[in-house]
Design a protein around this motif. Sequence first.
Motif, PDB file in Angstrom:
ATOM      1  N   PRO A 297      99.116 -72.184  18.631  1.00  0.00           N
ATOM      2  CA  PRO A 297      98.998 -70.797  18.172  1.00  0.00           C
ATOM      3  C   PRO A 297      99.169 -70.722  16.658  1.00  0.00           C
ATOM      4  O   PRO A 297      99.911 -71.526  16.083  1.00  0.00           O
ATOM      5  CB  PRO A 297     100.161 -70.091  18.883  1.00  0.00           C
ATOM      6  N   PRO A 298      98.479 -69.790  16.002  1.00  0.00           N
ATOM      7  CA  PRO A 298      97.628 -68.771  16.624  1.00  0.00           C
ATOM      8  C   PRO A 298      96.175 -69.210  16.815  1.00  0.00           C
ATOM      9  O   PRO A 298      95.404 -68.514  17.455  1.00  0.00           O
ATOM     10  CB  PRO A 298      97.693 -67.632  15.612  1.00  0.00           C
ATOM     11  N   PHE A 299      95.791 -70.379  16.257  1.00  0.00           N
ATOM     12  CA  PHE A 299      94.377 -70.746  16.262  1.00  0.00           C
ATOM     13  C   PHE A 299      93.924 -71.436  17.548  1.00  0.00           C
ATOM     14  O   PHE A 299      92.793 -71.922  17.624  1.00  0.00           O
ATOM     15  CB  PHE A 299      94.036 -71.594  15.041  1.00  0.00           C
ATOM     16  N   ASP A 300      94.774 -71.448  18.570  1.00  0.00           N
ATOM     17  CA  ASP A 300      94.300 -71.866  19.887  1.00  0.00           C
ATOM     18  C   ASP A 300      93.532 -70.732  20.561  1.00  0.00           C
ATOM     19  O   ASP A 300      92.913 -70.916  21.605  1.00  0.00           O
ATOM     20  CB  ASP A 300      95.462 -72.337  20.760  1.00  0.00           C
ATOM     21  N   ASN A 301      93.559 -69.551  19.938  1.00  0.00           N
ATOM     22  CA  ASN A 301      92.842 -68.366  20.414  1.00  0.00           C
ATOM     23  C   ASN A 301      91.551 -68.229  19.616  1.00  0.00           C
ATOM     24  O   ASN A 301      91.567 -68.015  18.402  1.00  0.00           O
ATOM     25  CB  ASN A 301      93.725 -67.131  20.223  1.00  0.00           C
ATOM     26  N   VAL A 302      90.393 -68.360  20.291  1.00  0.00           N
ATOM     27  CA  VAL A 302      89.110 -68.335  19.600  1.00  0.00           C
ATOM     28  C   VAL A 302      88.883 -67.011  18.878  1.00  0.00           C
ATOM     29  O   VAL A 302      88.279 -66.978  17.796  1.00  0.00           O
ATOM     30  CB  VAL A 302      87.952 -68.627  20.582  1.00  0.00           C
TER      31      VAL A 302
ATOM     32  N   LEU B 266      78.575 -81.334  -2.451  1.00  0.00           N
ATOM     33  CA  LEU B 266      79.611 -81.333  -1.425  1.00  0.00           C
ATOM     34  C   LEU B 266      79.784 -79.917  -0.889  1.00  0.00           C
ATOM     35  O   LEU B 266      79.303 -78.949  -1.486  1.00  0.00           O
ATOM     36  CB  LEU B 266      80.944 -81.832  -1.990  1.00  0.00           C
ATOM     37  N   GLN B 267      80.514 -79.804   0.216  1.00  0.00           N
ATOM     38  CA  GLN B 267      80.791 -78.501   0.822  1.00  0.00           C
ATOM     39  C   GLN B 267      82.285 -78.384   1.112  1.00  0.00           C
ATOM     40  O   GLN B 267      82.902 -79.312   1.633  1.00  0.00           O
ATOM     41  CB  GLN B 267      80.008 -78.350   2.136  1.00  0.00           C
ATOM     42  N   TYR B 268      82.861 -77.233   0.764  1.00  0.00           N
ATOM     43  CA  TYR B 268      84.257 -76.964   1.105  1.00  0.00           C
ATOM     44  C   TYR B 268      84.348 -76.436   2.534  1.00  0.00           C
ATOM     45  O   TYR B 268      83.465 -75.703   2.996  1.00  0.00           O
ATOM     46  CB  TYR B 268      84.846 -75.913   0.162  1.00  0.00           C
ATOM     47  N   ILE B 269      85.420 -76.805   3.217  1.00  0.00           N
ATOM     48  CA  ILE B 269      85.646 -76.259   4.560  1.00  0.00           C
ATOM     49  C   ILE B 269      87.124 -75.941   4.788  1.00  0.00           C
ATOM     50  O   ILE B 269      88.016 -76.512   4.151  1.00  0.00           O
ATOM     51  CB  ILE B 269      85.150 -77.206   5.680  1.00  0.00           C
ATOM     52  N   PHE B 270      87.358 -75.011   5.709  1.00  0.00           N
ATOM     53  CA  PHE B 270      88.688 -74.637   6.194  1.00  0.00           C
ATOM     54  C   PHE B 270      88.740 -75.063   7.655  1.00  0.00           C
ATOM     55  O   PHE B 270      87.936 -74.612   8.464  1.00  0.00           O
ATOM     56  CB  PHE B 270      88.865 -73.123   6.060  1.00  0.00           C
ATOM     57  N   ARG B 271      89.667 -75.944   7.992  1.00  0.00           N
ATOM     58  CA  ARG B 271      89.731 -76.503   9.350  1.00  0.00           C
ATOM     59  C   ARG B 271      90.914 -75.923  10.120  1.00  0.00           C
ATOM     60  O   ARG B 271      92.046 -75.908   9.633  1.00  0.00           O
ATOM     61  CB  ARG B 271      89.853 -78.019   9.302  1.00  0.00           C
ATOM     62  N   PHE B 272      90.624 -75.460  11.348  1.00  0.00           N
ATOM     63  CA  PHE B 272      91.651 -74.933  12.247  1.00  0.00           C
ATOM     64  C   PHE B 272      92.229 -76.050  13.115  1.00  0.00           C
ATOM     65  O   PHE B 272      91.529 -76.992  13.491  1.00  0.00           O
ATOM     66  CB  PHE B 272      91.041 -73.899  13.207  1.00  0.00           C
ATOM     67  N   ASN B 273      93.503 -75.889  13.482  1.00  0.00           N
ATOM     68  CA  ASN B 273      94.094 -76.698  14.530  1.00  0.00           C
ATOM     69  C   ASN B 273      93.926 -75.919  15.829  1.00  0.00           C
ATOM     70  O   ASN B 273      94.544 -74.863  16.020  1.00  0.00           O
ATOM     71  CB  ASN B 273      95.573 -76.964  14.251  1.00  0.00           C
ATOM     72  N   HIS B 274      93.073 -76.421  16.714  1.00  0.00           N
ATOM     73  CA  HIS B 274      92.739 -75.710  17.945  1.00  0.00           C
ATOM     74  C   HIS B 274      93.803 -75.857  19.029  1.00  0.00           C
ATOM     75  O   HIS B 274      93.703 -75.195  20.069  1.00  0.00           O
ATOM     76  CB  HIS B 274      91.402 -76.232  18.493  1.00  0.00           C
ATOM     77  N   LYS B 275      94.825 -76.674  18.797  1.00  0.00           N
ATOM     78  CA  LYS B 275      95.810 -76.965  19.832  1.00  0.00           C
ATOM     79  C   LYS B 275      96.967 -75.973  19.874  1.00  0.00           C
ATOM     80  O   LYS B 275      97.602 -75.793  20.914  1.00  0.00           O
ATOM     81  CB  LYS B 275      96.378 -78.384  19.646  1.00  0.00           C
TER      82      LYS B 275
END
Length: 531
Positions: free
Chosen positions: A298-303, A287-296
């Motif tokens: 702030p602050p992760f709407d900023n690439v 398996l692989q671990y991941i960290f998921r951003f909410n793109h909708k």
Amino acid sequence: MKRRSLVSIAAAAAVSAAMVMPLAVNAQGQAQAKTLRIVPHANVTILDPIWSTAFVTRNHGYMIYDTLFGTDASGAVKPQMVDKWNVSKDNLTWTFTLRDGLEFHDGAPVTSTDVVASIKRWASRDSFGGVLAKSVADYATPDAKTFVIKLKQPFGVMLEALGKPSSNVPFIMPARIAATPGSEQIKDNIGSGPYKFVQAEYKPGEKLVYVKNDKYKSRSEAPNGTTGGKPVFVDRVEWVIIRDPQTQFNALVAGEVDIVEQPTFEQYASLKATKGVQLVDAQPAGLQYIFRFNHKHPPFDNVKIRQAAMVALGQEQHLKAQVGTPGMYKFCKSMFPCGTPYASDNTSFYTGSADPKKAAQMLKDAGYKGEPVLLMRPTDLASIAKLPLVAKQQLEAAGFKVDMQQMDWATLVARRAKKDAPAAGGWNAFMTAWTAGDIQNPLTMAMMNAAGDNGWFGWQDDKQIEELKVKFAQAGSDAEKKKLAEQLQLRAIETASHVHLGQYNNPAAVRDNVSGIVPAGAQVYWNVKKN
């Protein structure tokens, strides 16, 4: 604190008693040996395997539904519900015929109308299905056993789509149920698979019950991955929800349960030394671990801020903290799992190693205003519970402000579907894991579903990713697919779709009187015998 401890002890005792009592009642008959008791890796609160990508919901799906095609241990796609199929010379018309005798649990026959409705609903939620839908001109059902998929352009991975082995799996359900919009959860749990779900005995947070489907028509081939026969050798399967890892361990050792799907990594040494217990890895590719951003929001709407977070997070620290056991984890720069066909070390600025100084400068340059990052942490899912602690530390070292909120996994799964602002019940980030089979190519990887509001949780909106996926699906050679997969990886890193944080294995702990577990990527429970 003492009162809470006593309550916890009493609750654990009640769970243990609830599991022991049926054994005593059945001690004089053979029914005891024909009831398989499993501790799933998480609580089950969502029963719709199309609406949710949660693995425990996918596993529930495999209990009660069947699929048109399956994928064997070598990655080959083979027919399941389908008897035969053919493709027109121009590769634009695919015609499929169902096997004889397929029947839903309510007694209704499985028809081509059910199949088409199920494919459409699946395609409305799944990344791979969404790419297929873009190529479909029309569906036809010339008779009850025949369905036709007419394409606008060739789609060379048709069988891989219909035989997708993991979330979301294109399970077949009755048309009346599949008519439920993909944005809503189904209310009836009726399939045509090897087990029937016993709705009357469903106790959320406590127990799920399945009974053998005597009318299931298994294929004659040997079980292999999610292909071949699905024989059932027990009368009843109970999924017993036990949240505390030590209580799980004790129940297994005492013989009160037969399988613990995901022991904690700290327990493996003891399990290996425990008489009557064996370790069985149903997910040998890992398996692989991941960290998921909410793109909708702030602050992760900023690439640029997402990119800074990618540089702040390092694999080694997460793997050592969460897994720890040497030989059970490995560093991997590639978004596609190392050892799989599309794995590539061409990862642009992403190194997989934490660099807080560089991340801090990137964060400053991006104009970060100190918005809190609401990071959800599931306290009851031992296989990932430590990851957010490490992520919080690494993000804060780079200058992020992190608001880590703790909840159980079921609450996290429900909350991650909310598009509201974090302060209004939404979120900024969460962490999870995917089997290698889920993420081995761009079409199966949920994080590369960049279709905005119709995409996977986090809702990235990137037309270039979507266009590249269509090209991948239409590619005529392995070399072309390899090139496109690398382009997709670079684009996903450039746009910071998510952060991949290394690979690991997490074998199940199984009583030694249980045999026949099929390595399928998913946890499946046909072919299992209990002596």
